[in-house]
Enzyme design. Structure first.
Site, PDB file in Angstrom:
ATOM      1  N   TYR A   1      74.469  49.649  51.381  1.00  0.00           N
ATOM      2  CA  TYR A   1      74.363  49.476  49.935  1.00  0.00           C
ATOM      3  C   TYR A   1      75.427  48.468  49.495  1.00  0.00           C
ATOM      4  O   TYR A   1      76.633  48.730  49.605  1.00  0.00           O
ATOM      5  CB  TYR A   1      74.576  50.805  49.201  1.00  0.00           C
ATOM      6  CG  TYR A   1      73.453  51.788  49.396  1.00  0.00           C
ATOM      7  CD1 TYR A   1      72.392  51.845  48.497  1.00  0.00           C
ATOM      8  CD2 TYR A   1      73.450  52.671  50.477  1.00  0.00           C
ATOM      9  CE1 TYR A   1      71.361  52.750  48.664  1.00  0.00           C
ATOM     10  CE2 TYR A   1      72.414  53.570  50.662  1.00  0.00           C
ATOM     11  CZ  TYR A   1      71.374  53.608  49.756  1.00  0.00           C
ATOM     12  OH  TYR A   1      70.349  54.495  49.934  1.00  0.00           O
ATOM     13  N   HIS A  45      66.460  59.517  38.292  1.00  0.00           N
ATOM     14  CA  HIS A  45      67.585  59.243  39.189  1.00  0.00           C
ATOM     15  C   HIS A  45      68.351  60.511  39.541  1.00  0.00           C
ATOM     16  O   HIS A  45      68.903  61.190  38.674  1.00  0.00           O
ATOM     17  CB  HIS A  45      68.536  58.241  38.519  1.00  0.00           C
ATOM     18  CG  HIS A  45      69.700  57.844  39.386  1.00  0.00           C
ATOM     19  ND1 HIS A  45      69.556  57.149  40.563  1.00  0.00           N
ATOM     20  CD2 HIS A  45      71.027  58.070  39.249  1.00  0.00           C
ATOM     21  CE1 HIS A  45      70.747  56.935  41.098  1.00  0.00           C
ATOM     22  NE2 HIS A  45      71.649  57.487  40.320  1.00  0.00           N
TER      23      HIS A  45
END
Length: 623
Positions: free
Chosen positions: A212, A401
């Protein structure tokens, strides 16, 4: 619908594959080296797939509830002696060989060919499940499995030996949003546009299976108000399989502590991230593989160049590098289109759900299913709408999320004690595959309505308590709601009061031993009363509690019904916001209607019935 420019750019990357038979709005590379590519389109009742595999044997794709073959709805086809074949198959729990054929072949072959080492198969099916061994195609995240075989079957169908020859490099899984809408792609007449790009600066992707990357940007300085109207992916040619998803976070501050952090890359979710990155945690866009361009409605745009417009943002890019390559360089990112010709309404985003807190968001270990609830209280919506003399807002999209424990998420809509249809839902949530969803129909939220986000977590593999927080090992339960006209409300959250939550463990008095912080832990809380717990840390008490599914269910219901604290973040004074509230009992929960087949395609059954009809001279209606 994916814009044609992006689709053509991607097709150039797959120039070695066969050209698709038509311009499809959706496409995803499934296998390493782009050896399996899936194209698709859909309407209200049917979906059409076109599957390309780099093989002169068979190629298969399936819809899986868990990423494996068990209970998967599988389609396998090949081109033999110039004739294309497609089969509808099922993945059974006790099946050790090749997936057997479904009793009914709920699939229709449209076209197929083999050329230059590639097999192409075009077929369609109904969107609902037509029998118990089929899986319905929904708006949920779908695990798509694939496999390639080197040879056509020697007989009329594939046998187990054919599948056992498939190496790991020729089968795998991908998460996709199949029933994805990207809104109205026809722009208003006469609009003129400018663009800017947020790109990763030729990043050398580390030799990690999953990485990431976070990069900090400053938006352009504008002398007047503009409207952002479109956000599209810019994926570097050749890296389509490596760039898995991209998230854009708005920073909470308009001043950087260290300007040298601009345009720098940092590994996300690590303790050594610079403070300027950590302050950027409000998602306002997400894209994932297979997704397309995000179009704002033609009558609304996201304001840029105003006092409260985003100035700094962090772009998070999830890279897949399963072969642990060292030579991947990437300059992918997002392109933002904006206009000085203002549309009718300002669009905005509200963060809805459970407050992000290590003290109030509590998830026990060893639970296959644990529900957390976060409420957007009706007073937050009512007062901020009234401030703008509005009686409603229109929601046109959302972004759900949570983090690694998240399995299902639902954004619920209440009017009084009645529940209306879900605003958004994903029963197969995948943290590694996140994307903003545009609704095919806008949803009206009236003054006095409320919303609730429900997250279903699986903590079976966790030995310790999980709390809310910013890190991936912590949890969130949020929905970012895209809407218009803009009201002065940025966050609409709630959490059980600490006194109520800790009361479950018998705690009646406590104090903090460190300043409360989103980076804190339950170890910061020292229990004062009752006497038998005095002197212990809250972390010790909650982790020493034996947790199983039954206790987790009880704790979830306790937190749901406990006294709640509203968290309305706004830039106006709120006169009516309660200091605490209890979630309203819903007497009419929403039950989604069951979608049924309208006349499934069953090729083998239809052929048999045709023969019977000819023999018996009967007219038979096939349903």
């Amino acid at each position: 619908m994916r814009i044609l420019i992006y689709l053509l750019a991607c097709l150039m990357c797959f120039a070695h594959a066969q050209t698709p038979s038509e311009e499809f709005p959706h496409m995803a590379a499934l296998a390493p080296g782009n050896k399996v590519v899936l194209y698709w389109k859909f309407n209200d009742t049917h979906i059409t797939f076109e599957l390309h595999g780099q093989t002169t044997g068979w190629v298969g794709v399936g819809l899986s509830p868990n990423g494996g073959m068990i209970d998967a709805d599988i389609y396998v086809g090949w081109v033999k002696d110039g004739k294309a074949n497609i089969t509808d198959r099922m993945g059974l729990p006790d099946s050790q060989g090749f997936p057997p054929l479904d009793e009914k072949q709920n699939i229709e072959l449209l076209d197929g060919s083999e050329a230059d080492g590639w097999t192409r198969l075009k077929f369609r099916r109904e969107i609902p499940a037509c029998e118990s061994t089929d899986l319905a195609i929904t708006t949920d995240t779908t695990r798509v499995i694939y496999a390639l075989g080197a040879e056509d079957p020697s007989g009329d169908d594939i046998v187990s030996a054919d599948y056992h020859q498939v190496g790991l490099e020729k089968r795998g899984t991908r998460s996709l949003l199949i029933l994805e809408s990207n809104g109205d792609v026809t722009p208003p007449a006469g609009e003129t546009y400018e663009t800017f790009e947020l790109l990763n600066g030729n990043l050398t992707v580390p030799q990690k299976d999953t990485y990431y990357n976070c990069r900090l940007f400053e938006f352009p300085t504008l002398s007047s108000k503009h409207h952002m109207v479109k956000i599209e992916p810019v994926i570097q040619a050749g890296n389509e399989l490596h760039v898995h998803h991209i998230l854009l976070y708005q920073c909470n501050r308009n001043v950087l502590q260290n300007s040298s952090t601009l345009l720098t890359n940092e590994e996300c979710y690590t303790p050594n991230m610079p403070p300027d990155f950590i302050n950027c945690n409000s998602v306002f866009h997400g894209w994932a593989i297979g997704g397309g361009t995000f179009h704002y409605p033609n009558h609304a745009g996201f304001p840029l160049g105003t006092e409260d417009s985003p100035r700094y943002v962090v772009m998070e890019t999830h890279y897949d590098n399963p072969q642990i390559k060292s030579d991947i360089q990437d300059n992918s990112g997002l392109r933002i289109t904006y206009t000085s010709q203002l549309r009718d309404y300002d669009a905005a985003v509200i963060e809805v759900g459970h407050s992000v807190s290590p003290y109030e968001h509590l998830i026990p270990p060893n639970a296959e299913s644990f529900l957390s609830h976060g409420n957007c209280h009706h007073t937050c919506l009512k007062e901020t709408m009234a401030y703008n003399n509005q009686d409603s807002i229109k929601i046109f999209g959302s972004f759900l999320h949570s983090h690694l424990l998240g399995r299902e998420m639902t954004l619920r809509h209440f009017r009084g004690n009645k529940e209306l249809p879900f605003i958004a839902r994903d029963q197969s949530y995948d943290f590694n595959y996140q994307e903003a969803k545009i609704f095919s129909k806008e949803i009206e939220i009236k003054s006095g309505d409320s919303m609730q986000v429900v997250c279903n977590y699986n903590s079976k593999q966790r030995a310790n308590f999980t709390t809310g927080g910013l890190g991936t090992q912590q949890e969130m339960c949020l929905s970012y709601v895209y809407y218009y006209p803009k009201i002065p409300l940025f966050k609409c959250l709630s959490n059980p009061t600490m006194a109520s939550a800790y009361g479950y463990f018998g705690v009646t008095s406590y104090r903090f031993t460190a300043s409360p912080s989103v980076h804190g832990t339950l170890n910061d809380i020292l229990i004062m009363e009752p006497a038998e717990l005095a002197g212990k840390r809250l972390d010790e008490v909650v982790t020493s509690t034996p947790w199983d599914e039954t206790r987790a269910d009880t704790f979830s219901a306790y937190l749901r019904d406990a006294k709640q604290q509203p968290r309305c973040e706004t830039n106006i004074p709120l006169n009516m916001q309660p200091s605490s509230f209890y979630a309203e009992r819903i007497v009419q929960p929403y039950v989604p209607p069951e979608k049924k087949c309208g006349g499934c395609v069953t090729l083998m059954a239809n052929a048999a019935l045709t023969v019977m009809t000819m023999m018996l001279g009967l007219f038979i209606n096939v349903y």
